[in-house]
Design an enzyme around this catalytic site. Structure first.
Site, PDB file in Angstrom:
ATOM      1  CD  GLU A 267     -21.717  39.276   6.396  1.00 53.61           C
ATOM      2  OE1 GLU A 267     -20.573  39.290   5.906  1.00 53.61           O
ATOM      3  OE2 GLU A 267     -22.388  40.314   6.567  1.00 53.61           O
ATOM      4  CB  CYS A 301     -14.463  35.072   6.874  1.00 47.47           C
ATOM      5  SG  CYS A 301     -14.822  36.324   8.091  1.00 47.47           S
TER       6      CYS A 301
HETATM    7  P1  NAD Z   1     -20.027  25.899   6.505  1.00 47.82           P
HETATM    8  O1  NAD Z   1     -20.566  26.536   5.277  1.00 47.82           O
HETATM    9  O2  NAD Z   1     -19.604  24.481   6.417  1.00 47.82           O
HETATM   10  O3  NAD Z   1     -21.126  25.952   7.678  1.00 47.82           O
HETATM   11  C1  NAD Z   1     -21.623  27.168   8.176  1.00 47.82           C
HETATM   12  C2  NAD Z   1     -23.006  26.978   8.749  1.00 47.82           C
HETATM   13  O4  NAD Z   1     -23.910  26.680   7.677  1.00 47.82           O
HETATM   14  C3  NAD Z   1     -23.139  25.808   9.728  1.00 47.82           C
HETATM   15  O5  NAD Z   1     -24.015  26.166  10.756  1.00 47.82           O
HETATM   16  C4  NAD Z   1     -23.733  24.692   8.874  1.00 47.82           C
HETATM   17  O6  NAD Z   1     -24.475  23.748   9.602  1.00 47.82           O
HETATM   18  C5  NAD Z   1     -24.646  25.495   7.956  1.00 47.82           C
HETATM   19  N1  NAD Z   1     -24.917  24.866   6.662  1.00 47.82           N
HETATM   20  C6  NAD Z   1     -24.065  24.156   5.886  1.00 47.82           C
HETATM   21  N2  NAD Z   1     -24.699  23.783   4.739  1.00 47.82           N
HETATM   22  C7  NAD Z   1     -25.944  24.271   4.795  1.00 47.82           C
HETATM   23  C8  NAD Z   1     -27.081  24.221   3.927  1.00 47.82           C
HETATM   24  N3  NAD Z   1     -27.043  23.565   2.762  1.00 47.82           N
HETATM   25  N4  NAD Z   1     -28.204  24.860   4.303  1.00 47.82           N
HETATM   26  C9  NAD Z   1     -28.265  25.537   5.476  1.00 47.82           C
HETATM   27  N5  NAD Z   1     -27.242  25.593   6.355  1.00 47.82           N
HETATM   28  C10 NAD Z   1     -26.095  24.967   6.016  1.00 47.82           C
HETATM   29  O7  NAD Z   1     -18.831  26.827   7.023  1.00 47.82           O
HETATM   30  P2  NAD Z   1     -17.814  26.596   8.206  1.00 47.82           P
HETATM   31  O8  NAD Z   1     -16.828  25.546   7.799  1.00 47.82           O
HETATM   32  O9  NAD Z   1     -18.543  26.439   9.496  1.00 47.82           O
HETATM   33  O10 NAD Z   1     -17.085  28.035   8.266  1.00 47.82           O
HETATM   34  C11 NAD Z   1     -16.051  28.405   7.422  1.00 47.82           C
HETATM   35  C12 NAD Z   1     -16.560  29.259   6.279  1.00 47.82           C
HETATM   36  O11 NAD Z   1     -17.309  30.356   6.759  1.00 47.82           O
HETATM   37  C13 NAD Z   1     -15.421  29.887   5.483  1.00 47.82           C
HETATM   38  O12 NAD Z   1     -15.741  29.845   4.133  1.00 47.82           O
HETATM   39  C14 NAD Z   1     -15.400  31.324   5.985  1.00 47.82           C
HETATM   40  O13 NAD Z   1     -14.818  32.243   5.091  1.00 47.82           O
HETATM   41  C15 NAD Z   1     -16.852  31.573   6.197  1.00 47.82           C
HETATM   42  N6  NAD Z   1     -17.085  32.681   7.115  1.00 47.82           N
HETATM   43  C16 NAD Z   1     -17.503  33.867   6.605  1.00 47.82           C
HETATM   44  C17 NAD Z   1     -17.694  34.954   7.454  1.00 47.82           C
HETATM   45  C18 NAD Z   1     -18.113  36.285   6.901  1.00 47.82           C
HETATM   46  O14 NAD Z   1     -18.553  37.105   7.694  1.00 47.82           O
HETATM   47  N7  NAD Z   1     -18.011  36.543   5.616  1.00 47.82           N
HETATM   48  C19 NAD Z   1     -17.487  34.816   8.830  1.00 47.82           C
HETATM   49  C20 NAD Z   1     -17.085  33.586   9.320  1.00 47.82           C
HETATM   50  C21 NAD Z   1     -16.888  32.518   8.458  1.00 47.82           C
END
Ligand code: NAD
Length: 514
Positions: A267, A301
């Site tokens: 997601e 998102c």
């Molecule tokens: P992010 O990608 O920085 O982090 C999200 C999660 O992933 C965190 O728990 C982080 O620790 C983990 N993470 C980061 N890199 C990783 C890796 N290499 N391996 C495993 N885990 C890892 O995102 P964010 O800044 O917390 O959230 C914002 C983003 O999330 C935006 O792009 C938004 O659109 C997206 N988002 C999407 C949805 C959806 O349902 N499509 C919902 C909410 C947020």
């Protein structure tokens, strides 16, 4: 304004993050890790707490406990698992105000939205409880005489849930409540930016786990950053990784999971557009455009990133939009008078500034905004003016998701042109059209219309209900969570053929005589 002090909320929710970094459901284990992070509220810039990140030893303990739990939990009848989820929903009801306020204070969304997020958790508990009696398979007509075919759904195993900061608690519930009724065990790695809300959830549900006597290790939590996330993605003991976050993260996680042929639900980021036709109810379209663009300070998102407006109403609509933007109250999100709270941190503020500079450099025109707010009430340095920019769809910056209240505005002539523009981005999460013209609305929803996972008519792009399947196409990752038949991703499908006759005929009429 919040009537209870945040210290009282932390104490009521039993937040003690220095000493506890992993929980196997009922029990927090004593923290062994040496790394800590400070959680600073974007609301007032004050430190809320220090959190100790989980060590490898604790990670192992959790995974091992989850494996033991799965052996027992999968044998519990699904409606009984649903009963545990129902009780979790009730605990969330009892603690809605405190949890909603903590989400608001830790993440920066408005109190209304914080409470709404908890309500979404409650709703999914109700949904999952009902679902626990509806995990239906199929029977299939067999081509062979006196044979019956059927499809059964069995529990999958361990589900790793990696969540983003912007929905610190609801996304866990979307996954965990469905996974739990399906007979899976869950390992949650919340965002390192919002771990306190996650700790609070664990503490709220613990009494249910203790009293219902479910095996230790069904609802686990591990506090950590991307390193724990990657460990989970590589771990063959975790059958499904459901990861919510940026497309960058999703690309990395999907590769790690695919390299071991595991399953994933992704997601990821969106680049959502709202098309406004000259047949639209403009009053409602304006409301939707504003809420979709500035709600959660543009950190959903599904936030509106692009407004695609028909040229005949373009100037009038923009003038009204700018007028409303000037009247928006920006400030402490716990104060109900304010429409917009802060961004999550100063990095997000720099991303906002850089995106606006980039847009200008690429030839776009700023109509309103472009300011980091300073002075009383803005001490955290995370408050910005929501920004409207007139731009063209093909600009590099417009093609990217900037997680901030920046909306790019563009003009169109024909609906086909508008839809082509809307679809001409790498992401495919949410989309919407405002029109009272049935033909336009239906065309937008047709196979030649929006290419997104979510396509709405006469409402904005954000604020989905839990009853539908949630997710998007293309670089949004293709995953589906929450309602409809999303539960199928949390189970393994088994096709069964039973022969109740006296012969053993082969399919396709193949003869094999011995
Ligand atoms: P992010 O990608 O920085 O982090 C999200 C999660 O992933 C965190 O728990 C982080 O620790 C983990 N993470 C980061 N890199 C990783 C890796 N290499 N391996 C495993 N885990 C890892 O995102 P964010 O800044 O917390 O959230 C914002 C983003 O999330 C935006 O792009 C938004 O659109 C997206 N988002 C999407 C949805 C959806 O349902 N499509 C919902 C909410 C947020």
């Amino acid at each position: 304004m919040l009537s209870v002090k945040i210290e009282n909320i932390l104490s009521k929710l039993g937040i003690n993050p220095k000493n506890e970094s992993v929980c196997t459901g009922k029990q927090w284990l004593t923290a062994l890790g040496s790394e800590t992070i400070s959680i600073i509220s974007p609301v007032d810039g004050k430190k809320i707490a220090d959190v100790t990140l989980a060590s490898t030893t604790e990670y192992e303990k959790v995974i091992q406990q989850s494996q033991l739990a799965f052996d027992n939990w999968k044998k519990v009848p699904a409606p009984k698992r649903g009963e545990v989820v129902r009780q979790i929903g009730n605990k969330l009801r009892e603690n809605k105000e405190e949890l909603g306020a903590l989400v608001s204070y830790e993440m920066g969304k408005s109190l209304e939205e914080g409470l709404g997020e908890v309500q979404e958790m409650i709703d999914i508990c109700d949904f999952a409880c009902g679902l626990s009696r509806q995990l239906y398979g199929l029977t299939i007509a067999s081509e062979r005489k006196e044979h019956i075919m059927m499809e059964q759904w069995h529990p999958l195993g361990a589900v790793g849930i990696i969540t983003a900061f912007n929905f610190p608690v609801a996304v866990w519930a979307w996954n965990a409540m469905i996974a739990a009724v399906c007979g899976d065990v869950c390992i949650w790695k919340p965002s390192e930016k919002t771990p306190l809300s996650a700790i609070a959830v664990q503490n709220i549900i613990r009494p249910v786990l203790i009293n219902s006597n479910i095996p230790e290790g069904v609802f686990n939590i591990i506090l950590g950053d991307f390193r724990i996330g990657e460990k989970m993605a590589k771990d063959t003991r975790i059958q499904l990784i459901s990861a919510t976050g940026s497309t960058k993260m999703g690309k990395r996680v999907s590769q790690l999971v695919a390299s071991r042929l595991g399953k994933s639900i992704l997601e990821l980021g969106g680049n959502n557009a709202l098309i406004i036709t000259d047949d639209a109810d403009l009053k409602n379209a304006l409301k939707a455009a504003v809420f979709g663009s500035v709600g959660t300070a543009g950190q959903r998102c599904t936030s509106i990133r692009r407004l695609i407006i028909q040229n005949t109403i373009y100037d009038k609509f923009i003038a009204q939009l700018v007028k409303i933007y000037k009247q928006l109250n920006i400030g402490n999100p716990l104060n109900k008078q304010n429409h917009i709270g802060p961004l999550i941190d100063k990095i997000a503020v720099s991303n906002y500034q850089n995106a606006i500079n980039e847009a200008e450099n690429q030839g776009a025109k700023i109509l309103y905004g472009n300011k980091v707010l300073k002075g009383k009430g803005y001490e955290s340095g995370c408050y910005v003016l929501p920004t409207l920019i007139e731009a063209q769809n093909h600009l590099k910056i417009v093609q990217e998701e900037t997680f901030a209240p920046i909306t790019y505005i563009m003009k169109y002539n024909t609906l086909k042109e508008a839809i082509a523009m809307q679809n001409d981005v790498k992401q495919g999460l949410s989309s919407a059209i405002f029109t009272n013209n049935l033909k336009e609305a239906q065309y937008f929803l047709s196979h030649s219309g929006s290419d997104c996972g979510i396509a709405n008519v006469n409402i904005g792009t954000s604020g989905a209900e839990i009853g539908g399947a949630f997710g998007g196409e293309k670089e949004t990752g293709g995953g589906r969570e929450s309602g409809s038949d999303s539960w199928k991703a949390y189970m393994r499908r088994q096709t069964n053929t039973v022969n109740y006759g006296n012969d053993i005929p082969l399919a396709q009429g193949i003869k094999f005589e011995i």
